[in-house]
Design a protein around this motif. Structure first.
Motif, PDB file in Angstrom:
ATOM      1  N   TRP A  71       0.823  -0.994  -0.173  1.00 12.49           N
ATOM      2  CA  TRP A  71       0.012  -0.017  -0.014  1.00 12.49           C
ATOM      3  C   TRP A  71       0.951   1.422   0.206  1.00 12.49           C
ATOM      4  CZ3 TRP A  71      -4.577  -0.308  -1.842  1.00 12.49           C
ATOM      5  CH2 TRP A  71      -5.177   1.120  -1.638  1.00 12.49           C
TER       6      TRP A  71
ATOM      7  N   GLY B 138     -11.795  -5.902  -6.340  1.00 11.86           N
ATOM      8  CA  GLY B 138     -11.432  -6.061  -5.049  1.00 11.86           C
ATOM      9  C   GLY B 138     -11.461  -7.676  -4.828  1.00 11.86           C
TER      10      GLY B 138
ATOM     11  N   SER C 225      -7.280   1.396  -6.369  1.00 10.40           N
ATOM     12  CA  SER C 225      -6.099   1.336  -4.819  1.00 10.40           C
ATOM     13  C   SER C 225      -5.352   2.275  -5.147  1.00 10.40           C
ATOM     14  CB  SER C 225      -5.580  -0.052  -5.744  1.00 10.40           C
ATOM     15  OG  SER C 225      -6.482  -1.382  -5.406  1.00 10.40           O
TER      16      SER C 225
ATOM     17  N   GLY D 131      -6.764   5.293  -3.553  1.00  8.52           N
ATOM     18  CA  GLY D 131      -6.142   5.187  -2.708  1.00  8.52           C
ATOM     19  C   GLY D 131      -4.897   4.865  -1.954  1.00  8.52           C
TER      20      GLY D 131
ATOM     21  N   HIS E 174      -6.517  -1.471   6.475  1.00 10.70           N
ATOM     22  CA  HIS E 174      -7.944  -0.215   6.516  1.00 10.70           C
ATOM     23  C   HIS E 174      -7.682   1.498   7.377  1.00 10.70           C
ATOM     24  CE1 HIS E 174      -9.517  -2.299   3.426  1.00 10.70           C
ATOM     25  NE2 HIS E 174      -9.557  -3.702   4.116  1.00 10.70           N
TER      26      HIS E 174
ATOM     27  N   CYS F 250      -6.397   3.473   5.740  1.00  9.11           N
ATOM     28  CA  CYS F 250      -6.892   4.199   4.845  1.00  9.11           C
ATOM     29  C   CYS F 250      -7.472   4.965   5.537  1.00  9.11           C
ATOM     30  CB  CYS F 250      -7.720   3.486   4.016  1.00  9.11           C
ATOM     31  SG  CYS F 250      -7.001   2.138   2.492  1.00  9.11           S
TER      32      CYS F 250
ATOM     33  N   TYR G 237     -12.881   1.206   2.383  1.00  7.41           N
ATOM     34  CA  TYR G 237     -12.893  -0.248   1.879  1.00  7.41           C
ATOM     35  C   TYR G 237     -13.645  -1.661   2.284  1.00  7.41           C
ATOM     36  CZ  TYR G 237      -9.270   1.473  -1.189  1.00  7.41           C
ATOM     37  OH  TYR G 237      -8.896   2.514  -2.053  1.00  7.41           O
TER      38      TYR G 237
ATOM     39  N   ALA H 280      -9.014  -3.604  -1.193  1.00  2.00           N
ATOM     40  CA  ALA H 280      -9.235  -2.728  -0.831  1.00  2.00           C
ATOM     41  C   ALA H 280     -11.070  -2.998  -1.603  1.00  2.00           C
ATOM     42  CB  ALA H 280      -8.468  -1.987  -2.192  1.00  2.00           C
TER      43      ALA H 280
END
Ligand SMILES: Nc1ncnc2c1ncn2[C@@H]1O[C@H](COP(=O)(O)OP(=O)(O)OP(=O)(O)O)[C@@H](O)[C@H]1O
Ligand SMILES: C[C@@](O)(CCOP(=O)(O)OP(=O)(O)O)CC(=O)O
Length: 430
Positions: free
Chosen positions: A29, A130, A222, A225, A275, A278, A287, A317
């Motif tokens: 990520w 996803g 993704s 994000g 997460h 995020c 997500y 995601a």
């Protein structure tokens, strides 16, 4: 191309390949280079059985083609995007002399720069939901083109470095089993490659269950994000620098030693941290949804009740859960729980609600919806009332396992193009 071949404009040479998806247990990520797709941390994934989740791609070359064209799931799509262009350019520059044995046609290595390609690909699962369709798709594209152009890797992982330029996670789909993506240090990305840690046979008892919570296209890709997280989340930088390096070492040990308890613990905390990153982005990115949270809750409760992790969960995601069990026996207990909490809505048959390798259903005596309706609450939930049952929240479940890497499909019936014209048999109108 020589003069006489130029006159024989009718030949079509094609290759069909199939490549798996993968699920990260230590997440990628964040990028340090958006164009070359270079990550800010290493990641580790499990390749999923291509029988259940894969892309199949036919690539064809012919002097009769007037441009590069691609059909995805039966519909023509543009190859104009930078990611497709980067992969095609990298692959073409490595093409070698090829003789098509059937027609005796010689394609010289310099011809790959001018000959046009047709590409047709189908995913056996929902695209852009996803479920890592881009990973399977770009791995398959690069693998099929490498076979078509007879490309040999000059260094281990070279093809994975090309697939990476299509979609980062695609580099890990070039291998089966358990795979690490080394972030690398070089600016040109040549050492940002995937490496197989262990084959699928190494830990073949693992059972993987995908709960497809929503197969609709997600709101934040993704790519977007990740960019927003890199720009705004402090937690992301702490994760990449301090947390992931330790987890990578621990996860490699867990896989090498078949240590399911460690594997599960690290998988869950890493998914949760991804997460959390995020959520730490500004504006926050969501997500997972309520169903995802309920699945986590159900597994956490069960694991705590038993005192040791029974199964792991991880979410990419999107809201779909990928749950891993150490054996068929535990996978049976997991399915009983999931079907109890998340039964289908009344219109669905069990055979369309649980797909993939459904043999575990038989082992736990679930043959029809009647059997599902008679499931009783698991012990860790006995004190609760029926509000913990959520019919219709899961679209369907896919039962799968660790799987092998890409393969070539040699049977001509599996190709998506007519071998005389190099055009798809069927083109979707939608
Ligand atoms: N079989 C395929 N062949 C080539 N490209 C594909 C294929 N399937 C998907 N793609 C590409 O991947 C894109 C979807 O990628 P996206 O990252 O949005 O979704 P995803 O891969 O399902 O989700 P995620 O990567 O977040 O797990 C498609 O628009 C297409 O460009
Ligand atoms: C959450 C993830 O699935 C992110 C995957 O991101 P992508 O590989 O789809 O992103 P791009 O490189 O921008 O194409 C975690 C993972 O697979 O490691």
């Amino acid at each position: 191309m020589s003069g006489e071949q130029r006159e024989l404009n009718s030949w079509v040479f094609m290759v069909t390949a199939r490549a798996p998806t993968n699920i990260a247990v230590i997440k990628y990520w964040g990028k340090r280079d958006e164009k070359l797709i270079l990550p800010i941390n290493d990641s580790i994934s499990v390749t999923l059985d291509p029988d259940h989740l894969s892309a199949t791609t036919t690539v064809a070359v012919s002097p009769s083609f007037s441009s590069d064209r691609m059909w995805l799931n039966g519909k023509e799509v543009s190859l104009g995007g930078e990611r497709y262009q980067n992969c095609l350019r990298e692959i073409r520059s490595r093409g070698r002399d090829v003789v098509d044995e059937k027609s005796g046609t010689l394609i010289k290595k310099e011809d790959w720069q001018t000959l046009h390609l047709h590409i047709a690909s189908h995913n056996n699962f929902p695209t852009a939901a996803g479920l890592a369709s881009s990973a399977a798709g770009f791995a398959c594209l690069v693998y099929a083109l490498a076979k078509l152009m007879d490309i040999e890797e000059r260094y281990a992982g070279e093809l994975s470095a090309i697939a990476r330029q299509g979609s980062g996670s695609a580099c890990r789909s070039l291998y089966g089993g358990f795979v690490k993506w080394d972030m690398g240090k070089e600016r040109d990305g040549s050492d940002s490659i995937a490496v197989q840690l262990a084959t699928e046979e190494h830990w073949e008892e693992l059972v993987i269950l995908v709960a497809v919570v929503s197969s609709r296209q997600k709101e934040t890709s993704s790519t977007t994000g990740m960019r927003e997280s890199v720009e705004t989340s402090e937690l992301l930088h702490h994760r990449a620098q301090e947390v992931v390096p330790k987890r990578i070492v621990q996860m490699q040990e867990a896989i090498a030693n078949h240590d399911f308890a460690s594997f599960a613990r690290i998988t869950c905390v890493d998914s949760n941290q991804f997460h959390a990153v995020c959520l730490d982005a500004s504006p926050p990115i969501f997500y997972m949804n309520d169903t995802s949270h309920r699945i986590i809750n159900c597994i956490e409760k069960w694991n705590r009740f038993e005192g040791t992790p029974q199964v792991s969960y991880t979410f990419d995601a999107g809201p779909n859960a990928v749950i891993c069990a150490p054996s068929r026996k535990v996978a049976g207990l997991l399915l009983q729980r999931l079907l109890y909490y998340f039964p289908p809505d009344s219109s669905k048959e069990l055979s369309s609600y649980v797909i993939g390798d459904t043999s575990i259903l038989g082992e736990i005596g679930l043959k029809s919806m009647k059997d599902v309706e008679s499931l009783i609450a698991p012990p860790e939930f006995r004190s609760q009332n029926s509000s913990s049952i959520h019919p219709g929240e899961v679209d369907y479940f896919i039962c799968t396992r660790p799987g092998k890497g890409p393969i070539i499909l040699r049977n001509e019936d599996q190709a998506f193009f007519n071998n005389k014209t190099g055009f798809p048999f069927r083109i979707s109108e939608t």
